[in-house]
Design a protein around this motif. Structure first.
Motif, short mmCIF file in Angstrom:
data_model
loop_
_atom_site.label_atom_id
_atom_site.label_comp_id
_atom_site.label_asym_id
_atom_site.label_seq_id
_atom_site.Cartn_x
_atom_site.Cartn_y
_atom_site.Cartn_z
N GLN A 31 122.18 -21.36 -5.96
CA GLN A 31 122.54 -21.97 -4.68
C GLN A 31 123.77 -21.31 -4.05
OE1 GLN A 31 121.35 -25.05 -3.06
NE2 GLN A 31 119.51 -24.57 -4.23
N ASP A 32 124.77 -21.05 -4.90
CA ASP A 32 126.05 -20.55 -4.37
C ASP A 32 126.00 -19.05 -4.03
OD1 ASP A 32 125.99 -19.29 -6.78
OD2 ASP A 32 127.83 -20.16 -7.57
N GLY A 33 124.83 -18.45 -4.12
CA GLY A 33 124.73 -17.04 -3.79
C GLY A 33 124.83 -16.13 -5.00
N GLY A 34 125.22 -16.66 -6.14
CA GLY A 34 125.29 -15.85 -7.36
C GLY A 34 123.93 -15.81 -8.06
N VAL A 35 123.94 -15.38 -9.33
CA VAL A 35 122.71 -15.38 -10.11
C VAL A 35 122.90 -16.13 -11.42
CG1 VAL A 35 121.60 -13.27 -9.27
CG2 VAL A 35 123.35 -13.12 -11.06
N ALA A 36 121.80 -16.65 -11.95
CA ALA A 36 121.84 -17.30 -13.25
C ALA A 36 120.92 -16.54 -14.20
CB ALA A 36 121.38 -18.74 -13.12
N VAL A 37 121.27 -16.60 -15.48
CA VAL A 37 120.44 -15.97 -16.51
C VAL A 37 119.39 -16.98 -16.95
CG1 VAL A 37 120.45 -15.20 -18.91
CG2 VAL A 37 122.26 -14.47 -17.35
N VAL A 38 118.14 -16.56 -16.96
CA VAL A 38 117.10 -17.40 -17.56
C VAL A 38 116.35 -16.58 -18.61
CG1 VAL A 38 116.71 -19.05 -15.69
CG2 VAL A 38 115.51 -16.87 -15.66
N GLU A 39 115.71 -17.29 -19.50
CA GLU A 39 115.07 -16.66 -20.64
C GLU A 39 114.00 -15.65 -20.23
OE1 GLU A 39 112.41 -18.45 -24.13
OE2 GLU A 39 114.39 -19.37 -23.94
N ARG A 40 113.92 -14.56 -20.97
CA ARG A 40 112.86 -13.58 -20.73
C ARG A 40 112.15 -13.32 -22.06
NH1 ARG A 40 113.73 -7.22 -19.25
NH2 ARG A 40 111.57 -6.64 -19.59
N PRO A 41 111.18 -14.17 -22.38
CA PRO A 41 110.59 -14.11 -23.72
C PRO A 41 109.75 -12.88 -23.98
CG PRO A 41 109.69 -15.96 -22.45
CD PRO A 41 110.61 -15.23 -21.54
N ASP A 42 109.34 -12.15 -22.92
CA ASP A 42 108.41 -11.05 -23.14
C ASP A 42 109.07 -9.81 -23.74
OD1 ASP A 42 109.36 -10.66 -20.10
OD2 ASP A 42 108.81 -8.72 -20.93
N PHE A 43 110.40 -9.71 -23.70
CA PHE A 43 111.02 -8.48 -24.22
C PHE A 43 111.13 -8.62 -25.74
CE2 PHE A 43 114.65 -5.63 -25.15
CZ PHE A 43 114.01 -4.46 -24.80
N PRO A 44 110.46 -7.71 -26.48
CA PRO A 44 110.27 -7.95 -27.91
C PRO A 44 111.55 -7.94 -28.74
CG PRO A 44 109.47 -5.76 -27.30
CD PRO A 44 109.81 -6.46 -26.03
N VAL A 45 112.57 -7.21 -28.32
CA VAL A 45 113.76 -7.07 -29.16
C VAL A 45 114.45 -8.41 -29.40
CG1 VAL A 45 116.08 -6.07 -29.25
CG2 VAL A 45 114.14 -4.66 -28.54
N ASN A 46 114.61 -9.22 -28.35
CA ASN A 46 115.32 -10.49 -28.52
C ASN A 46 114.46 -11.70 -28.22
OD1 ASN A 46 115.48 -9.52 -25.72
ND2 ASN A 46 116.75 -11.31 -25.34
N ARG A 47 113.25 -11.50 -27.73
CA ARG A 47 112.33 -12.60 -27.42
C ARG A 47 113.03 -13.79 -26.77
NH1 ARG A 47 109.58 -13.61 -32.95
NH2 ARG A 47 109.17 -11.48 -33.65
N GLY A 48 113.84 -13.51 -25.79
CA GLY A 48 114.47 -14.57 -25.02
C GLY A 48 115.84 -14.99 -25.53
N ALA A 49 116.14 -14.73 -26.79
CA ALA A 49 117.44 -15.16 -27.34
C ALA A 49 118.57 -14.30 -26.78
CB ALA A 49 117.41 -15.06 -28.85
N LEU A 50 119.72 -14.92 -26.56
CA LEU A 50 120.91 -14.20 -26.08
C LEU A 50 122.12 -14.74 -26.82
CD1 LEU A 50 120.31 -14.48 -22.22
CD2 LEU A 50 119.99 -12.41 -23.60
#
Ligand SMILES: Nc1nc2c(c(=O)[nH]1)N[C@H]1C(S)=C(S)[C@@H](COP(=O)(O)OP(=O)(O)OC[C@H]3O[C@@H](n4cnc5c(=O)[nH]c(N)nc54)[C@H](O)[C@@H]3O)O[C@H]1N2
Ligand SMILES: Nc1nc2c(c(=O)[nH]1)N[C@H]1C(S)=C(S)[C@@H](COP(=O)(O)OP(=O)(O)OC[C@H]3O[C@@H](n4cnc5c(=O)[nH]c(N)nc54)[C@H](O)[C@@H]3O)O[C@H]1N2
Ligand code: SF4
Ligand SMILES: [Mo]
Length: 748
Positions: free
Chosen positions: A32-51
């Motif tokens: 909303q404030d014009g910035g960005v948020a991180v959301v999960e990306r499960p398709d990338f095999p190295v981390n499968r969404g985990a950060l």
């Protein structure tokens, strides 16, 4: 509205973390404030969404409140805002003047392993073609150079991991040497827990009982700096217990007799005395490593950041070779590289002795190939220059002006107080950074540059997987990319062509420059990186002349024509798996498309040496460059904590991370604390021959009583690198960050 999403993009942009070599995949969405948020990306095999926490909070470093948004120039001793014209003009004038007055080698360039491949490539080209200087190196020298040197000696090729991370859980045993993965690459811990769940064994070698060591079936806690003796002792036992793989040694290696003879001098009892690891522990290690069908040795900075790091890596590789555990499925030696582009950053020419494609600067054929791509006379290319520490040490004497991109040596270089003085003694310093780092604060000109989510570029992760990081947002006004900086400086210094600002155009040139080299990217395109979720090098073009020269991707950018997230559908290994050669990652397999599938697994058929054999190295134990004595009786080792990154320039500006890791500390054993009369939190002074640092005591039984540990993320009083010893490995020129002699006292 400069924080809004680029109109070209859909609402979710798949990208990768700005920090470490795992290059975890993440999705960014507009806020909303014009910035960005991180959301999960499960398709990338190295981390499968985990950060980890750093990745999760990464958008905070995009905020204008903590970063540079205007160039700064020094007037009467004070840094003041300036226009880009003024700032670039001053840099060009200073470099030009330095070159005229003192010769091209008086201009230095210092790069970083966080730079994209396109930037690292351009920086190397800029130094050699525009400045004509041999004096370029980068912070990766402090990171993986010993493993690189060891790998090249033994295998003829340096790619951190010769197999994908997904192989780790399937092997029989992993010896993890001096890696605190649980804190330095938290999502990768999964590979070790899966290994154990599958019945595989984990051995961790670290002078501290770290969060990683807590996971181990067996934890060995050697005295810092003795890994070489430890590995030799294990090899001695392998021979003594008849556990060598003679057929493999015969068929796939050379140099065994010399290496064997050298190892046999390292009796287990002697090794116990040197390392503090008991003979029964050594025997148990050999048993766990040799009994299963497959096994791996993975090293990180613990054994590598030593003045004998290259030999130490060689000794661990010897152990793998003697037991037939390299170049076979689910077996091998690998190095866990550190920085975001620690792998790619060491391949494309920002290293003192290197040309793109991991070519050697002193190889006439390599010079001809790259000079042709660059459109210059091979004889105009300078020769190899100084290594990172030696370059920094020459500032203000031989080197009068420095252009620095993506490093903060005031905090991260060994013997940092001395290096800070060298930097201050320069005639001229220009720094390109996203924040006003401690080093940028000393500059004559500071350029504010774009970062990960604001620009497009490729990174090569610790597996050798080339990835595309896509621009997700438009950068703040006033901020320009490193590529723009080099383009403008080149033009001002009289080179109008050859320094484009479009990353894909640079990547196309990099493909040609790397074609036929050890790190061959010529078959990789932006389009493939998107479609296949990354491609492992080497990946030669099917027909180099045809597909690399007039590449269609150049005119018709893959970024414009492809949907945003096709990656979810494409299994990363699909081309290799679909290949006629069914062996995992068979390098010769060709996917149905005619494209080379990339090479997830190296050395299965042959090593990259002229005769295809891996080379043993005959190495023997030697002491630290600085052993403890009566005056400095304790060993200092240094490293990381989970919530801070490197010199902390970025992460010390993120509230959540600072709350978790607010400042430096000295980790010490209760017995040492008692001797000093120190209680938890008491201020301690740690004194070495280089200087003195102070930080609160953190008392724990998880460290050896003869050793103290300090993380190196902070400047000022608690700067660990005030203390460290710049003794260099003779081959890799890696400083001895992991062990020096100190005295510890109550401060106050
Ligand atoms: N949170 C966080 N993560 C990071 C980074 C960061 O700064 N912060 N940096 C990234 C980068 S660039 C890198 S290079 C990697 C580094 O990743 P790691 O290598 O895992 O990190 P370090 O903490 O430097 O060192 C690892 C371990 O080596 C041990 N050690 C010290 N001396 C010795 C020794 O003589 N022998 C042995 N065997 N072990 C020893 C230390 O106790 C420490 O636990 O992390 C990457 N990830
Ligand atoms: N005592 C001790 N010292 C060590 C180590 C240790 O274990 N112990 N480890 C060593 C290792 S492994 C490493 S890798 C080094 C790292 O140490 P440094 O080289 O100091 O690394 P960073 O702190 O990551 O610095 C990167 C800088 O680049 C900026 N930056 C980020 N992205 C970009 C970009 O795209 N362009 C530009 N121009 N700037 C950018 C960041 O804001 C930051 O200021 O430290 C080494 N020093
Ligand atoms: S592990 Fe490394 S790449 Fe992954 S989120 Fe953390 S810092 Fe980023
Ligand atoms: Mo590193």
């Amino acid at each position: 509205m400069r924080r809004t999403l680029d109109g070209m993009q859909t609402s979710v942009t798949p990208t990768h973390c700005p920090y470490c070599a795992l290059q975890c995949g993440m999705n960014l969405t507009p806020e909303q404030d014009g910035g960005v948020a991180v959301v999960e990306r499960p398709d990338f095999p190295v981390n499968r969404g985990a950060l980890c926490g750093k990745g999760r909070t990464a958008p905070a470093v995009l905020s204008s409140s903590i970063r540079l948004t205007t160039p700064l120039v020094r007037n009467a001793g004070v840094l003041e805002p300036a226009t880009w014209e003024e700032a670039l003009g001053r840099i060009a004038d200073a470099l030009s003047r330095t070159r005229t007055e003192h010769g091209p080698d008086a201009c230095g360039v210092f790069g970083g392993g966080g730079l994209t491949n396109e930037k690292a490539y351009t920086l190397g080209k800029f130094a050699r073609v525009v400045l004509g200087t041999s004096q370029i190196d980068y912070n990766g020298r402090f990171c993986m150079s010993s493993a690189a040197a060891g790998g090249i000696k033994a295998f003829g090729l340096d790619r951190g991991l010769p197999f994908p991370l997904e192989d780790i859980p399937k092997t029989g045993c992993v010896i993890l040497v001096g890696s605190n993965l649980a804190e330095t690459m938290p999502p990768a811990l999964r590979y070790l827990t899966e290994l154990k769940a599958n019945g595989g064994k984990l051995i961790v070698i670290d002078p501290r009982r770290t969060r990683t060591a807590e996971q181990a079936d067996l934890h060995l806690a050697p005295r810092p700096g003795t890994d070489l003796a430890l590995a030799l002792g294990l090899l001695h036992l392998v021979v003594a217990e008849g556990r060598t793989d003679e057929a493999y040694i015969q068929e796939r290696t050379s140099g065994w007799e010399e290496a064997r003879a050298a190892a046999m001098a390292h009796w287990p009892e002697l090794v116990e005395r040197i390392t503090g690891v008991s003979v029964p522990e050594l025997r148990e290690t050999v048993r766990l490593f040799c009994e299963p069908e497959s096994a791996m040795v993975l090293t990180a900075r613990g054994p590598e950041q030593q003045s004998k790091g290259t030999d130490t890596v060689g000794a661990w590789i010897n152990l793998c070779l003697a037991t037939g555990r390299a170049g076979r499925p689910l077996s091998g030696y690998g190095c866990l590289t550190g920085q975001g582009n620690g792998q790619g950053g060491r391949e494309h020419g920002q290293k003192a002795d290197q040309l793109p494609g991991y070519r050697k600067l002193d190889d006439p054929a390599a010079r001809r190939h790259v000079a042709e791509v660059w459109g210059v006379d091979p004889d105009s290319l300078p020769g190899p220059g100084r290594s990172a520490y030696e370059l920094l040490d020459a500032l203000g004497t031989d080197i009068r002006a420095l252009l620095l991109m993506a490093s903060n040596p005031v905090v991260s270089a060994p013997r940092a107080a001395h290096i800070e003085e060298r930097i201050k003694s320069l005639d001229f310093l220009a720094v390109a950074d996203v924040v006003l780092s401690e080093t940028a604060a000393l500059a004559d000109v500071v350029l504010p540059v774009t970062q990960w989510a604001e620009e497009t570029g490729t990174m090569t992760n610790l597996e050798g997987r080339v990835l595309l990081r896509k621009q997700a947002i438009t950068p703040p006004e006033g901020v320009r990319s490193d590529l723009h900086v080099m383009h403008e400086l080149a033009a001002r210094l009289g080179v109008e062509k050859g320094f484009p600002t479009d990353p894909e155009e640079i990547f196309e040139e990099l493909r040609r420059a790397s074609a036929g080299g050890p790190a061959d990217y010529s078959g990789i395109t932006y389009r493939r990186l998107i479609e296949e979720n990354g491609v492992f090098w080497p990946c030669p073009a099917p027909d180099p002349a045809e597909s690399v020269e007039g590449s269609e991707d150049c005119e018709d950018s893959a970024l414009d024509v492809l949907p945003d997230d096709p990656a979810g559908e494409a299994e990363p290994m699909a081309p290799a798996a679909a290949a006629p050669d069914a062996r995992p990652g068979g390098a010769t397999a060709v996917a149905a498309s005619g494209n080379h599938p990339g090479t997830p697994r190296l050395f299965l058929d042959r090593f990259a040496t002229p005769d295809g054999r891996a080379r043993f190295v005959a190495v023997t134990h030697r002491p630290l460059a600085e052993e403890p004595d009566a005056e400095y009786p304790v060993l200092l080792t240094t490293g990381r904590v989970v919530s801070q990154y490197q010199s902390g320039a970025q992460t010390r500006r993120v509230d959540e991370l600072n709350a978790a890791a607010p400042g430096p500390f000295v980790e010490l054993h209760p017995r040492l604390a008692e001797r000093l009369g120190a209680k938890e939190g008491d201020p301690l002074a740690v004194v070495s021959r280089r200087g003195r640092a102070t930080a609160p005591a953190r008392i724990t039984t998880s460290i050896r009583p003869d050793t103290v540990f300090m993380p190196f993320h902070w400047p000022g009083e608690g700067r660990a690198n005030t203390l460290t010893n710049p003794a260099l490995d003779p081959t890799s020129r890696m400083p001895e960050f992991k062990a020096c002699a100190v005295r510890v006292e109550l401060a106050g």
